[in-house]
Design a protein around this motif. Structure first.
Motif, PDB file in Angstrom:
ATOM      1  N   THR A  23      -8.806  -3.627  -7.917  1.00  0.00           N
ATOM      2  CA  THR A  23      -7.820  -2.723  -7.330  1.00  0.00           C
ATOM      3  C   THR A  23      -6.758  -3.583  -6.646  1.00  0.00           C
ATOM      4  OG1 THR A  23      -8.927  -2.571  -5.187  1.00  0.00           O
ATOM      5  CG2 THR A  23      -9.568  -0.960  -6.887  1.00  0.00           C
ATOM      6  N   ARG A  24      -5.627  -2.998  -6.390  1.00  0.00           N
ATOM      7  CA  ARG A  24      -4.530  -3.714  -5.739  1.00  0.00           C
ATOM      8  C   ARG A  24      -4.972  -4.276  -4.389  1.00  0.00           C
ATOM      9  NH1 ARG A  24      -1.082  -1.813  -1.945  1.00  0.00           N
ATOM     10  NH2 ARG A  24      -1.782   0.315  -2.300  1.00  0.00           N
ATOM     11  N   CYS A  25      -5.623  -3.456  -3.576  1.00  0.00           N
ATOM     12  CA  CYS A  25      -6.017  -3.898  -2.231  1.00  0.00           C
ATOM     13  C   CYS A  25      -7.121  -4.952  -2.263  1.00  0.00           C
ATOM     14  CB  CYS A  25      -6.421  -2.709  -1.371  1.00  0.00           C
ATOM     15  SG  CYS A  25      -4.990  -1.724  -0.829  1.00  0.00           S
ATOM     16  N   LYS A  26      -8.078  -4.804  -3.151  1.00  0.00           N
ATOM     17  CA  LYS A  26      -9.141  -5.811  -3.254  1.00  0.00           C
ATOM     18  C   LYS A  26      -8.533  -7.155  -3.652  1.00  0.00           C
ATOM     19  CE  LYS A  26     -13.342  -7.459  -3.575  1.00  0.00           C
ATOM     20  NZ  LYS A  26     -14.091  -7.833  -2.388  1.00  0.00           N
ATOM     21  N   SER A 139       6.984  -5.286  -0.263  1.00  0.00           N
ATOM     22  CA  SER A 139       6.091  -4.858   0.819  1.00  0.00           C
ATOM     23  C   SER A 139       5.112  -3.781   0.355  1.00  0.00           C
ATOM     24  CB  SER A 139       6.897  -4.370   2.021  1.00  0.00           C
ATOM     25  OG  SER A 139       7.735  -3.293   1.649  1.00  0.00           O
ATOM     26  N   GLU A 140       5.496  -2.986  -0.626  1.00  0.00           N
ATOM     27  CA  GLU A 140       4.626  -1.917  -1.134  1.00  0.00           C
ATOM     28  C   GLU A 140       3.347  -2.452  -1.774  1.00  0.00           C
ATOM     29  OE1 GLU A 140       4.945   1.559  -1.032  1.00  0.00           O
ATOM     30  OE2 GLU A 140       6.519   1.105   0.410  1.00  0.00           O
ATOM     31  N   TRP A 141       3.377  -3.687  -2.243  1.00  0.00           N
ATOM     32  CA  TRP A 141       2.236  -4.247  -2.965  1.00  0.00           C
ATOM     33  C   TRP A 141       1.022  -4.501  -2.076  1.00  0.00           C
ATOM     34  CZ3 TRP A 141       1.825  -3.959  -8.052  1.00  0.00           C
ATOM     35  CH2 TRP A 141       2.990  -3.740  -8.778  1.00  0.00           C
ATOM     36  N   LYS A 142       1.247  -4.600  -0.773  1.00  0.00           N
ATOM     37  CA  LYS A 142       0.105  -4.753   0.115  1.00  0.00           C
ATOM     38  C   LYS A 142      -0.010  -3.614   1.140  1.00  0.00           C
ATOM     39  CE  LYS A 142       2.075  -7.840   3.580  1.00  0.00           C
ATOM     40  NZ  LYS A 142       1.869  -9.084   4.309  1.00  0.00           N
ATOM     41  N   LYS A 143       0.860  -2.638   0.993  1.00  0.00           N
ATOM     42  CA  LYS A 143       0.867  -1.489   1.891  1.00  0.00           C
ATOM     43  C   LYS A 143      -0.462  -0.737   1.795  1.00  0.00           C
ATOM     44  CE  LYS A 143       3.706   2.400   3.291  1.00  0.00           C
ATOM     45  NZ  LYS A 143       4.945   3.135   3.043  1.00  0.00           N
ATOM     46  N   GLY A 144      -1.034  -0.425   2.970  1.00  0.00           N
ATOM     47  CA  GLY A 144      -2.286   0.310   3.035  1.00  0.00           C
ATOM     48  C   GLY A 144      -3.524  -0.549   2.809  1.00  0.00           C
ATOM     49  N   CYS A 145      -3.332  -1.826   2.584  1.00  0.00           N
ATOM     50  CA  CYS A 145      -4.460  -2.740   2.366  1.00  0.00           C
ATOM     51  C   CYS A 145      -4.793  -3.460   3.674  1.00  0.00           C
ATOM     52  CB  CYS A 145      -4.121  -3.783   1.304  1.00  0.00           C
ATOM     53  SG  CYS A 145      -3.627  -3.089  -0.290  1.00  0.00           S
ATOM     54  N   GLU A 146      -6.048  -3.688   3.910  1.00  0.00           N
ATOM     55  CA  GLU A 146      -6.457  -4.433   5.095  1.00  0.00           C
ATOM     56  C   GLU A 146      -6.497  -5.908   4.776  1.00  0.00           C
ATOM     57  OE1 GLU A 146     -10.014  -2.936   6.940  1.00  0.00           O
ATOM     58  OE2 GLU A 146      -9.503  -0.890   6.371  1.00  0.00           O
ATOM     59  N   VAL A 147      -5.357  -6.557   4.965  1.00  0.00           N
ATOM     60  CA  VAL A 147      -5.284  -8.004   4.748  1.00  0.00           C
ATOM     61  C   VAL A 147      -4.834  -8.653   6.041  1.00  0.00           C
ATOM     62  CG1 VAL A 147      -4.913  -7.981   2.262  1.00  0.00           C
ATOM     63  CG2 VAL A 147      -2.971  -7.752   3.757  1.00  0.00           C
ATOM     64  N   SER A 148      -5.359  -9.825   6.255  1.00  0.00           N
ATOM     65  CA  SER A 148      -5.018 -10.526   7.509  1.00  0.00           C
ATOM     66  C   SER A 148      -3.673 -11.209   7.422  1.00  0.00           C
ATOM     67  CB  SER A 148      -6.088 -11.547   7.823  1.00  0.00           C
ATOM     68  OG  SER A 148      -6.373 -12.348   6.707  1.00  0.00           O
TER      69      SER A 148
END
Length: 148
Positions: A23-26, A139-148
């Motif tokens: 997935t994008r966020c993973k 910025s949308e590519w990591k939006k909503g993802c929990e990344v440090s």
């Protein structure tokens, strides 16, 4: 008895080539942990966007090109210059077997992608990045993802 052995071998080969589509966020989390955010001046969004347009986040993606070389894995890294395919004597600048670039463990693919960015002209190596990601708001590519 021989047939059972051959069948077992086929099952092992099929099981080892199952594709993983992240997935994008993973993928953003994996890339962030691997130090890709702002690596060589490229934001995490650049990496996630590029991987999407190159492979659709599919770890086993392979594309045979007109010159007979093959692009491998999540970053579509080419066999002629960057990895070793079978016993052919390609340049293998990443010092890795191409098969290592199509596994769920992205370590070798990320190390090789970093090398490509450092040794070429940044992310211009990837046509998917140039066409869809370069110069855009990513910025949308990591939006909503929990990344440090």
């Amino acid at each position: 008895m021989k047939a059972a052995g051959i069948l077992a071998l086929i099952v092992c080969l099929v099981a080892s080539t199952e594709s993983k589509v992240y997935t994008r966020c993973k993928l953003a989390k994996i890339f962030s942990r691997a130090g890709l955010d702002n690596y060589a001046g490229f934001s995490l969004g650049n990496w996630v966007c590029m991987a999407y347009y190159e492979s659709g986040y599919n770890t086993t993606a392979q594309t045979v090109l007109d010159d007979g070389s093959i692009d491998y894995g999540i970053f579509q890294i080419n066999s002629f210059t960057w990895c070793r395919y079978a016993k052919l004597q390609e340049k293998n600048h990443c010092h890795v077997a191409c098969s290592a670039l199509i596994t769920d463990d992205l370590t070798d693919a990320i190390i090789c992608a970093k090398k490509i960015v450092k040794e070429t002209q940044g992310m211009n190596y990837w046509q998917g990045w140039k066409k869809h990601c370069e110069g855009k708001d990513l910025s949308e590519w990591k939006k909503g993802c929990e990344v440090s």
